[in-house]
Design a protein around this motif. Sequence first.
Motif, PDB file in Angstrom:
ATOM      1  N   ASN A   1       1.110   3.846  -3.192  1.00 39.16           N
ATOM      2  CA  ASN A   1       0.713   5.247  -3.056  1.00 39.16           C
ATOM      3  C   ASN A   1       1.836   6.191  -3.480  1.00 39.16           C
ATOM      4  OD1 ASN A   1      -1.817   4.492  -2.168  1.00 39.16           O
ATOM      5  ND2 ASN A   1      -1.321   4.773   0.002  1.00 39.16           N
ATOM      6  N   ALA A   2       3.073   5.873  -3.091  1.00 34.82           N
ATOM      7  CA  ALA A   2       4.220   6.690  -3.495  1.00 34.82           C
ATOM      8  C   ALA A   2       4.398   6.641  -5.017  1.00 34.82           C
ATOM      9  CB  ALA A   2       5.483   6.213  -2.793  1.00 34.82           C
ATOM     10  N   PHE A   3       4.197   5.467  -5.607  1.00 35.57           N
ATOM     11  CA  PHE A   3       4.311   5.322  -7.066  1.00 35.57           C
ATOM     12  C   PHE A   3       3.248   6.155  -7.776  1.00 35.57           C
ATOM     13  CE2 PHE A   3       3.099   3.067 -10.996  1.00 35.57           C
ATOM     14  CZ  PHE A   3       4.299   3.149 -11.682  1.00 35.57           C
ATOM     15  N   VAL A   4       2.009   6.077  -7.292  1.00 35.73           N
ATOM     16  CA  VAL A   4       0.909   6.850  -7.881  1.00 35.73           C
ATOM     17  C   VAL A   4       1.207   8.341  -7.771  1.00 35.73           C
ATOM     18  CG1 VAL A   4      -1.521   7.483  -7.582  1.00 35.73           C
ATOM     19  CG2 VAL A   4      -0.850   5.082  -7.572  1.00 35.73           C
ATOM     20  N   SER A   5       1.698   8.768  -6.623  1.00 38.52           N
ATOM     21  CA  SER A   5       2.052  10.169  -6.424  1.00 38.52           C
ATOM     22  C   SER A   5       3.156  10.599  -7.388  1.00 38.52           C
ATOM     23  CB  SER A   5       2.500  10.396  -4.982  1.00 38.52           C
ATOM     24  OG  SER A   5       2.967  11.698  -4.796  1.00 38.52           O
ATOM     25  N   HIS A   6       4.144   9.748  -7.555  1.00 36.08           N
ATOM     26  CA  HIS A   6       5.267  10.028  -8.461  1.00 36.08           C
ATOM     27  C   HIS A   6       4.777  10.155  -9.913  1.00 36.08           C
ATOM     28  CE1 HIS A   6       9.592  10.127  -9.127  1.00 36.08           C
ATOM     29  NE2 HIS A   6       9.413   9.332 -10.168  1.00 36.08           N
ATOM     30  N   VAL A   7       3.935   9.219 -10.340  1.00 36.95           N
ATOM     31  CA  VAL A   7       3.401   9.243 -11.703  1.00 36.95           C
ATOM     32  C   VAL A   7       2.545  10.484 -11.915  1.00 36.95           C
ATOM     33  CG1 VAL A   7       1.804   8.088 -13.297  1.00 36.95           C
ATOM     34  CG2 VAL A   7       3.524   6.759 -12.077  1.00 36.95           C
ATOM     35  N   THR A   8       1.694  10.808 -10.939  1.00 36.52           N
ATOM     36  CA  THR A   8       0.822  11.975 -11.050  1.00 36.52           C
ATOM     37  C   THR A   8       1.632  13.261 -11.119  1.00 36.52           C
ATOM     38  OG1 THR A   8      -0.913  10.808  -9.849  1.00 36.52           O
ATOM     39  CG2 THR A   8      -1.109  13.202  -9.979  1.00 36.52           C
ATOM     40  N   THR A   9       2.666  13.357 -10.310  1.00 36.82           N
ATOM     41  CA  THR A   9       3.512  14.552 -10.286  1.00 36.82           C
ATOM     42  C   THR A   9       4.220  14.757 -11.623  1.00 36.82           C
ATOM     43  OG1 THR A   9       3.887  14.306  -7.922  1.00 36.82           O
ATOM     44  CG2 THR A   9       5.466  15.654  -9.131  1.00 36.82           C
ATOM     45  N   HIS A  10       4.744  13.688 -12.191  1.00 40.22           N
ATOM     46  CA  HIS A  10       5.552  13.814 -13.412  1.00 40.22           C
ATOM     47  C   HIS A  10       4.748  13.800 -14.709  1.00 40.22           C
ATOM     48  CE1 HIS A  10       8.919  13.992 -10.921  1.00 40.22           C
ATOM     49  NE2 HIS A  10       9.337  12.737 -10.975  1.00 40.22           N
ATOM     50  N   THR A  11       3.556  13.198 -14.695  1.00 42.18           N
ATOM     51  CA  THR A  11       2.781  13.111 -15.938  1.00 42.18           C
ATOM     52  C   THR A  11       1.498  13.933 -15.907  1.00 42.18           C
ATOM     53  OG1 THR A  11       1.488  11.173 -15.247  1.00 42.18           O
ATOM     54  CG2 THR A  11       3.613  10.757 -16.346  1.00 42.18           C
ATOM     55  N   GLY A  12       1.040  14.275 -14.716  1.00 39.49           N
ATOM     56  CA  GLY A  12      -0.223  14.993 -14.596  1.00 39.49           C
ATOM     57  C   GLY A  12      -1.431  14.073 -14.724  1.00 39.49           C
ATOM     58  N   GLN A  13      -1.204  12.784 -14.898  1.00 42.08           N
ATOM     59  CA  GLN A  13      -2.281  11.805 -15.046  1.00 42.08           C
ATOM     60  C   GLN A  13      -2.578  11.157 -13.698  1.00 42.08           C
ATOM     61  OE1 GLN A  13      -3.960  11.195 -17.933  1.00 42.08           O
ATOM     62  NE2 GLN A  13      -2.745  12.839 -18.814  1.00 42.08           N
TER      63      GLN A  13
ATOM     64  N   LEU B   1       7.805  -1.857  -6.273  1.00 45.70           N
ATOM     65  CA  LEU B   1       8.430  -2.459  -5.101  1.00 45.70           C
ATOM     66  C   LEU B   1       9.810  -1.884  -4.801  1.00 45.70           C
ATOM     67  CD1 LEU B   1       7.525  -6.219  -5.592  1.00 45.70           C
ATOM     68  CD2 LEU B   1       6.467  -4.570  -4.034  1.00 45.70           C
ATOM     69  N   TYR B   2      10.569  -1.586  -5.820  1.00 49.25           N
ATOM     70  CA  TYR B   2      11.951  -1.147  -5.630  1.00 49.25           C
ATOM     71  C   TYR B   2      12.081   0.326  -6.010  1.00 49.25           C
ATOM     72  CZ  TYR B   2      12.100  -6.172  -5.610  1.00 49.25           C
ATOM     73  OH  TYR B   2      11.827  -7.492  -5.336  1.00 49.25           O
ATOM     74  N   ASP B   3      11.437   1.163  -5.220  1.00 49.07           N
ATOM     75  CA  ASP B   3      11.308   2.598  -5.504  1.00 49.07           C
ATOM     76  C   ASP B   3      12.516   3.403  -5.022  1.00 49.07           C
ATOM     77  OD1 ASP B   3      10.686   2.079  -2.872  1.00 49.07           O
ATOM     78  OD2 ASP B   3       9.185   3.668  -2.743  1.00 49.07           O
ATOM     79  N   PHE B   4      13.696   3.018  -5.485  1.00 45.51           N
ATOM     80  CA  PHE B   4      14.919   3.715  -5.111  1.00 45.51           C
ATOM     81  C   PHE B   4      14.873   5.188  -5.484  1.00 45.51           C
ATOM     82  CE2 PHE B   4      15.528   2.385  -9.434  1.00 45.51           C
ATOM     83  CZ  PHE B   4      16.197   3.448 -10.028  1.00 45.51           C
TER      84      PHE B   4
ATOM     85  N   ARG C   1       0.810  -1.221   0.000  1.00 41.74           N
ATOM     86  CA  ARG C   1       0.000   0.000   0.000  1.00 41.74           C
ATOM     87  C   ARG C   1       0.848   1.277   0.000  1.00 41.74           C
ATOM     88  NH1 ARG C   1      -3.867   2.116  -2.146  1.00 41.74           N
ATOM     89  NH2 ARG C   1      -5.219   0.385  -1.637  1.00 41.74           N
ATOM     90  N   PRO C   2       1.795   1.494   0.934  1.00 38.08           N
ATOM     91  CA  PRO C   2       2.564   2.747   0.913  1.00 38.08           C
ATOM     92  C   PRO C   2       3.438   2.887  -0.329  1.00 38.08           C
ATOM     93  CG  PRO C   2       3.318   1.323   2.703  1.00 38.08           C
ATOM     94  CD  PRO C   2       2.113   0.680   2.100  1.00 38.08           C
ATOM     95  N   LYS C   3       3.992   1.796  -0.800  1.00 39.29           N
ATOM     96  CA  LYS C   3       4.824   1.858  -2.009  1.00 39.29           C
ATOM     97  C   LYS C   3       3.978   2.192  -3.236  1.00 39.29           C
ATOM     98  CE  LYS C   3       8.746  -0.896  -0.686  1.00 39.29           C
ATOM     99  NZ  LYS C   3       9.812   0.011  -1.038  1.00 39.29           N
TER     100      LYS C   3
ATOM    101  N   LEU D   1      -3.843   8.064 -11.699  1.00 43.00           N
ATOM    102  CA  LEU D   1      -4.058   6.636 -11.878  1.00 43.00           C
ATOM    103  C   LEU D   1      -5.325   6.219 -11.137  1.00 43.00           C
ATOM    104  CD1 LEU D   1      -0.441   5.228 -11.437  1.00 43.00           C
ATOM    105  CD2 LEU D   1      -1.673   5.636 -13.552  1.00 43.00           C
ATOM    106  N   PRO D   2      -6.038   5.220 -11.643  1.00 37.22           N
ATOM    107  CA  PRO D   2      -7.268   4.772 -10.964  1.00 37.22           C
ATOM    108  C   PRO D   2      -6.959   4.121  -9.618  1.00 37.22           C
ATOM    109  CG  PRO D   2      -6.744   3.323 -12.788  1.00 37.22           C
ATOM    110  CD  PRO D   2      -5.772   4.461 -12.856  1.00 37.22           C
ATOM    111  N   SER D   3      -7.944   4.130  -8.743  1.00 35.53           N
ATOM    112  CA  SER D   3      -7.816   3.492  -7.443  1.00 35.53           C
ATOM    113  C   SER D   3      -7.755   1.977  -7.629  1.00 35.53           C
ATOM    114  CB  SER D   3      -9.014   3.863  -6.573  1.00 35.53           C
ATOM    115  OG  SER D   3      -8.955   3.200  -5.343  1.00 35.53           O
ATOM    116  N   VAL D   4      -6.885   1.323  -6.869  1.00 34.00           N
ATOM    117  CA  VAL D   4      -6.703  -0.121  -6.996  1.00 34.00           C
ATOM    118  C   VAL D   4      -6.775  -0.752  -5.609  1.00 34.00           C
ATOM    119  CG1 VAL D   4      -5.091  -1.933  -7.696  1.00 34.00           C
ATOM    120  CG2 VAL D   4      -5.221   0.172  -9.015  1.00 34.00           C
ATOM    121  N   ASP D   5      -7.525  -1.834  -5.510  1.00 25.67           N
ATOM    122  CA  ASP D   5      -7.604  -2.600  -4.272  1.00 25.67           C
ATOM    123  C   ASP D   5      -6.333  -3.443  -4.152  1.00 25.67           C
ATOM    124  OD1 ASP D   5      -8.382  -4.017  -2.033  1.00 25.67           O
ATOM    125  OD2 ASP D   5      -9.847  -5.264  -3.098  1.00 25.67           O
ATOM    126  N   MET D   6      -5.606  -3.275  -3.048  1.00 24.11           N
ATOM    127  CA  MET D   6      -4.343  -3.999  -2.857  1.00 24.11           C
ATOM    128  C   MET D   6      -4.541  -5.502  -2.842  1.00 24.11           C
ATOM    129  SD  MET D   6      -1.817  -1.997  -2.917  1.00 24.11           S
ATOM    130  CE  MET D   6      -2.699  -0.965  -4.049  1.00 24.11           C
TER     131      MET D   6
END
Length: 156
Positions: free
Chosen positions: A41-53, A100-103, A37-39, A55-60
Motif C-alpha cells: 500500500n505504501a509503494f502504491v501510494s508512493h508511485v501514485t504520488t510521484h507519477t500520477g498513475q 519490501l525494502y522501502d527505505f 499488505r502495508p508495504k 496501480l491496479p488492485s492486487v490480491d496479496m
Amino acid sequence: MISFVGRALFVSVFLLSAWQEFNEFGDNGGRAAKSLRPKFNAFVSHVTTHTGQQLPSVDMKLLVAAAIALKGIGGLLFVSGSSLGAYLLLLHQAVATPILYDFYNYDVERKEFSQLFSKFTQSVALVGALLFFIGMKNSRRHGRQLRKKAPKAKAN
C-alpha cells in the motif's frame, strides 16, 4: 563441481524463503501476505504520488503465490545452470526489492532507514550476481561460436 556448489549456496536463500512461505501459505497467504499488505500500500501510494498513475488492485495472496513460484522454479532452474532460472529470480528481485525494502519512506536518522537500506543494498547485490551469471552464460555461448575452426582443405 565448484560452480554447482556455488549456485546451490547462492540459490539456497531463495529456495528456503519459498519453502517457508509455502508452508505458511494457508487460506490467506500466511504471514507473508499479512506483512506485505502495508508495504505494498505504501509503494502504491508512493508511485501514485510521484507519477500520477493509479496501480491496479492486487490480491496479496496471489502476489505471495507468484513470489513463491518465481523463487522456487527460478531457484531449481538456476541450480541446474539455466539462464531462465536466473531471469525468473531477477524478475522476483526487480518486483520485490522496492516494495519490501522501502527505505525511501523513512527519514535518514530513523533506525528503520538504515535497516531497510542495508537489506535493499544486499538485494541489489543479489541482482548483480544474477546479472553476472547471465553475462557469463552469454559470453561462453558467444565464445564457443567465435572459436569454431574453419574446415581444413583436403590435400589431393
